[in-house]
Design a protein around this motif. Sequence first.
Motif, PDB file in Angstrom:
ATOM      1  N   PRO A  37       0.810  -1.221   0.000  1.00 42.14           N
ATOM      2  CA  PRO A  37       0.000   0.000   0.000  1.00 42.14           C
ATOM      3  C   PRO A  37       0.846   1.274   0.000  1.00 42.14           C
ATOM      4  N   ILE A  38       2.150   1.158   0.280  1.00 39.74           N
ATOM      5  CA  ILE A  38       3.043   2.308   0.252  1.00 39.74           C
ATOM      6  C   ILE A  38       3.539   2.520  -1.177  1.00 39.74           C
ATOM      7  N   LYS A  39       3.235   3.679  -1.737  1.00 45.90           N
ATOM      8  CA  LYS A  39       3.629   3.998  -3.112  1.00 45.90           C
ATOM      9  C   LYS A  39       4.642   5.142  -3.186  1.00 45.90           C
ATOM     10  N   HIS A  40       4.784   5.880  -2.094  1.00 42.93           N
ATOM     11  CA  HIS A  40       5.714   7.015  -2.059  1.00 42.93           C
ATOM     12  C   HIS A  40       6.582   6.919  -0.806  1.00 42.93           C
ATOM     13  N   VAL A  41       7.861   7.171  -0.968  1.00 38.46           N
ATOM     14  CA  VAL A  41       8.818   7.118   0.132  1.00 38.46           C
ATOM     15  C   VAL A  41       9.591   8.428   0.180  1.00 38.46           C
ATOM     16  N   ILE A  42       9.716   8.987   1.379  1.00 36.59           N
ATOM     17  CA  ILE A  42      10.545  10.177   1.601  1.00 36.59           C
ATOM     18  C   ILE A  42      11.625   9.799   2.609  1.00 36.59           C
ATOM     19  N   TYR A  43      12.861   9.962   2.206  1.00 36.64           N
ATOM     20  CA  TYR A  43      14.031   9.539   2.991  1.00 36.64           C
ATOM     21  C   TYR A  43      14.720  10.795   3.495  1.00 36.64           C
ATOM     22  N   LYS A  70      19.462  13.509   8.676  1.00 37.48           N
ATOM     23  CA  LYS A  70      19.913  14.636   9.487  1.00 37.48           C
ATOM     24  C   LYS A  70      21.353  14.370   9.932  1.00 37.48           C
ATOM     25  N   GLU A  71      21.837  15.084  10.967  1.00 43.11           N
ATOM     26  CA  GLU A  71      23.273  15.051  11.267  1.00 43.11           C
ATOM     27  C   GLU A  71      23.611  14.771  12.734  1.00 43.11           C
ATOM     28  N   ASN A  72      24.117  13.569  13.014  1.00 45.76           N
ATOM     29  CA  ASN A  72      25.041  13.326  14.126  1.00 45.76           C
ATOM     30  C   ASN A  72      24.481  13.203  15.542  1.00 45.76           C
ATOM     31  N   ARG A  73      23.225  12.938  15.738  1.00 47.34           N
ATOM     32  CA  ARG A  73      22.696  12.836  17.102  1.00 47.34           C
ATOM     33  C   ARG A  73      22.536  11.393  17.552  1.00 47.34           C
ATOM     34  N   THR A  74      22.758  11.156  18.845  1.00 48.33           N
ATOM     35  CA  THR A  74      22.459   9.847  19.426  1.00 48.33           C
ATOM     36  C   THR A  74      20.989   9.793  19.839  1.00 48.33           C
ATOM     37  N   TYR A  75      20.516   8.588  20.080  1.00 51.81           N
ATOM     38  CA  TYR A  75      19.142   8.390  20.545  1.00 51.81           C
ATOM     39  C   TYR A  75      18.909   9.120  21.865  1.00 51.81           C
ATOM     40  N   ASP A  76      19.809   8.914  22.819  1.00 55.77           N
ATOM     41  CA  ASP A  76      19.596   9.476  24.153  1.00 55.77           C
ATOM     42  C   ASP A  76      19.614  10.994  24.163  1.00 55.77           C
ATOM     43  N   THR A 109       2.000   6.903   1.711  1.00 51.13           N
ATOM     44  CA  THR A 109       3.363   7.413   1.882  1.00 51.13           C
ATOM     45  C   THR A 109       3.982   6.906   3.179  1.00 51.13           C
ATOM     46  N   ALA A 110       5.302   6.679   3.128  1.00 51.45           N
ATOM     47  CA  ALA A 110       6.102   6.411   4.326  1.00 51.45           C
ATOM     48  C   ALA A 110       7.284   7.370   4.333  1.00 51.45           C
ATOM     49  N   ILE A 111       7.498   8.032   5.456  1.00 52.80           N
ATOM     50  CA  ILE A 111       8.624   8.946   5.634  1.00 52.80           C
ATOM     51  C   ILE A 111       9.604   8.284   6.609  1.00 52.80           C
ATOM     52  N   PHE A 112      10.822   8.071   6.148  1.00 55.87           N
ATOM     53  CA  PHE A 112      11.866   7.476   6.984  1.00 55.87           C
ATOM     54  C   PHE A 112      12.874   8.563   7.347  1.00 55.87           C
ATOM     55  N   VAL A 113      13.196   8.643   8.625  1.00 53.83           N
ATOM     56  CA  VAL A 113      14.080   9.699   9.117  1.00 53.83           C
ATOM     57  C   VAL A 113      15.187   9.071   9.948  1.00 53.83           C
ATOM     58  N   THR A 114      16.425   9.489   9.716  1.00 46.39           N
ATOM     59  CA  THR A 114      17.528   9.061  10.576  1.00 46.39           C
ATOM     60  C   THR A 114      18.646  10.088  10.510  1.00 46.39           C
ATOM     61  N   GLU A 115      19.724   9.822  11.242  1.00 45.78           N
ATOM     62  CA  GLU A 115      20.943  10.628  11.229  1.00 45.78           C
ATOM     63  C   GLU A 115      22.001   9.883  10.430  1.00 45.78           C
ATOM     64  N   ASP A 116      22.919  10.615   9.803  1.00 49.35           N
ATOM     65  CA  ASP A 116      23.965   9.941   9.033  1.00 49.35           C
ATOM     66  C   ASP A 116      24.924   9.181   9.938  1.00 49.35           C
ATOM     67  N   ALA A 167      15.719   7.189  14.782  1.00 51.43           N
ATOM     68  CA  ALA A 167      15.093   6.702  13.560  1.00 51.43           C
ATOM     69  C   ALA A 167      13.581   6.824  13.699  1.00 51.43           C
ATOM     70  N   LEU A 168      12.931   7.276  12.644  1.00 55.90           N
ATOM     71  CA  LEU A 168      11.481   7.406  12.614  1.00 55.90           C
ATOM     72  C   LEU A 168      10.942   6.747  11.352  1.00 55.90           C
ATOM     73  N   ALA A 169       9.811   6.080  11.486  1.00 57.89           N
ATOM     74  CA  ALA A 169       9.049   5.577  10.344  1.00 57.89           C
ATOM     75  C   ALA A 169       7.658   6.188  10.468  1.00 57.89           C
ATOM     76  N   ILE A 170       7.318   7.104   9.578  1.00 62.76           N
ATOM     77  CA  ILE A 170       6.111   7.927   9.699  1.00 62.76           C
ATOM     78  C   ILE A 170       5.195   7.638   8.523  1.00 62.76           C
ATOM     79  N   SER A 171       4.026   7.098   8.818  1.00 64.07           N
ATOM     80  CA  SER A 171       3.088   6.689   7.778  1.00 64.07           C
ATOM     81  C   SER A 171       1.733   6.423   8.431  1.00 64.07           C
TER      82      SER A 171
END
Length: 827
Positions: A429-435, A438-444, A672-679, A695-699
């Motif tokens: 069902p996901i037809k669009h992806v946005i990747y 961002k820069e350099n943060r830890t989870y905590d 749509t699914a939007i995936f977010v992370t740090e490099d 990391a985020l998975a937004i949909s």
Amino acid sequence: MTIKTSTGLVALLLLGLVGGIAAAAIAPNVAGPQQDGTALTPVGQLVTPIGRQTNLGDLPLNSTLSPDGKTLLVSNNGQGTQSLQVVDVAAGAVLQTLPYTSPESLYMGLAWSQDGTKAFASAAANSKIRTYSYADGVLTEGASLPLPTVAPDGTALNLFPAGLALTPDGTRLVVADQLADAVSVIDLGTGAVVTTPVGHRPLWVTLAADGLTAYVTNQGAATVSVVSLADAAPAVTGTLMAGLHPNKSVLASDGGHLYVADGDADTISVIDLAAGTTSSISVSPSEDSPVGSNPTGLALNTDGSKLFVSNSGNNDVAIVDLGTQTVDGVVPVGWYPTSLSFADGRLHTTNAKGLGAGPNNAAGRPDPESSAATAENQYSGSMITGTLSSFEVPVAEDLKRATRQVASNNRSAKAEGEVIPRKPGQDSPIKHVIYVVKENRTYDQVLGSLGRGNGDPALNLFGDESAPNVRALSKQFTTIDNFYADAEVSANGWNWVASANSNPYAEQMWPANYSGRKAPYPSENADPEIAAQEPDNTYVWQRLARAGVSFRNYGFFVSLAEGQAVAKDPVLDAQTDHAYRGYDLSCPDSAGTFAPLKADCGTSRIDEWSRDFAANVAADTVPTVQFVRLPNDHTQATRVGKPTPKAYVADNDFALGQLVDTVSHSPIWGDTAIFVTEDDAQNGPDHVDAHRTVALAISPYTQTGKVDSTFYSTASMVHTIGLLAGIQPMTQFDAFATPMSASFTSTPDNKPYSAIRPSYDMTTVNAANAPLAGQVEGENTDTEDRIDEQLYNRAIWKSVRGAGSTMPTPKHQVIGSGAAAGTDDDD
């Protein structure tokens, strides 16, 4: 047998293994060293090194045995203190360590004299070869051999000496000048140096038995240069073909063949020197495996019938039967093996990353801000300790068991559930992806005080006042609390982000770049040596283009040219929004109030993305995949007159919120699914591991409010995007990595998201009395990571927590000491 872990992952119970292979009863679920001498890499591979383990220094890239086979020289070439070590191979003991702090250096090249009384080592950043005398287990450094630093036309010259070879008569040293595309020959009697051009990025030198011909691997190409040493001036007499990006090489015992480790072809080139022809032996795990074994080092057994190959990507040593030219089996060693030496029936393998980043909580130190607590062994780029695995080469059933162990260590995961396809091409069902990267943060640092997931509130720097959107999105959609960057720093991080690998050239080069040792930045451009496969087939956008999948680029791999953001890769540039700035901390991420800005920024990143997105929506041309870079959470720490760390993070966070708000109120939100992370996660502490990041998975299909503690990494996100876009995995690493299926549900919730404006004033700038401002001021923030990262981390902490506060030491892997001490294999 199989059992279920507490997180629902299937793990192997490893029984009946060959003596000397350390094995965990249950596969661990957090990255880093484990209490039983095993480890888990950030990408999720189990590391179970065979034999005796000896701790080395930071990133051992090369080693060489003395002529009598009793002493091993090891060159540690990491970001921190580099060192030359003397190892007693019988005892497995380091007898001596000679340290070199930046700008002093070492790199790759090592050589012994034939009588074992002298040694040589490349000092790449210093344009010289170090010389040593050796006696009674002790090296004594003597006068160095200088190399030219000025070209004939008067311009500055950076030869960056790599591999070395000493002629049999001991009179000349042949040097691969990696950054000058040249080879130098040094007359040891007079010190005279003669240099001649060879191929691109020469790395390694192997001499013919008579010493009159040098074979030079060109790591930036797929060739070996043949250099005649018959006359005083070296001369290239031919070029031999090899696999992509050749690393080390070794001459067959008969002198008629040259074996070359093809770092990005997963093959060993077998070059018939008389005929000038090349065949190859695959060291890939299987015929259908994508690239990723990344062979680096080679060694022959005593009679020349077996060739040993260090596969840095598979954490193993392949044993090749040269009679049949097939792989007999593989043996597990440490993380990222780089070089091999064989003597008296035993193999000695340097592992550049050993068992990964160990626990590091500054226990017993009275002052966490002391020089000891803020030393290089607290920084993700320099704290990993290399190891030496020493073992008798297993045969027969022992080798079969070792081979099965490696297969188990690197077993691929499969997608589960109904939303993420199990293989490319299946419907979703996901037809669009946005990747979004961002820069350099830890989870905590961002989610430690979220109140859910595995966070440490004491380490949280950016809360609801400065990062309300990341935190709200994590709560409203899925809290992903066991996600790791596969890289230590941005230089290899962006390679992982875009190509699910960081090849040997990049891994060898970034530490010198980060430590001010005159190396180039090995990422984010189109240089062929950086590409982990053929340069036109390495990156995810190239695979999308080949598959006919539409995409659009906002800030990935671009630089500014005449006011336009331009990508060197023509495939990427053709689909790039040229008005969208890449990495430039003087331009805003969000459509908010952020100061100060450069006059030529135009508009904010999110305003430009929104304009382009609206046009695509109106024209019904929204691409299948979008690449969006939001860099400002990198911050400029406490530089006077620049936005404070919290202002930068707030700007970055608001931009992400605005992006999700825009998409969730658009016609494409439902698919749509939007995936977010740090490099990478290099800029702060984390109580699980310094590789752990946001990391985020937004949909609509992730709007569950659940916690997902599945082990994921950058490669998992790349794999998931590939499955949704319908392309095959690019490397063994994304093929291996667990897809992010568990974050999704088959029942969508289409409720839109409304961006939250951070309450922190984004116009706030650092005053002259900002913590550590004087020290930070001289640092270069124009490009990524040209800064003292430890200093920046401390400054950011004090900026948020107060000038008198002390930054907790970064911790790596919460569940044990992970001592690098396996059992010997002589049972």
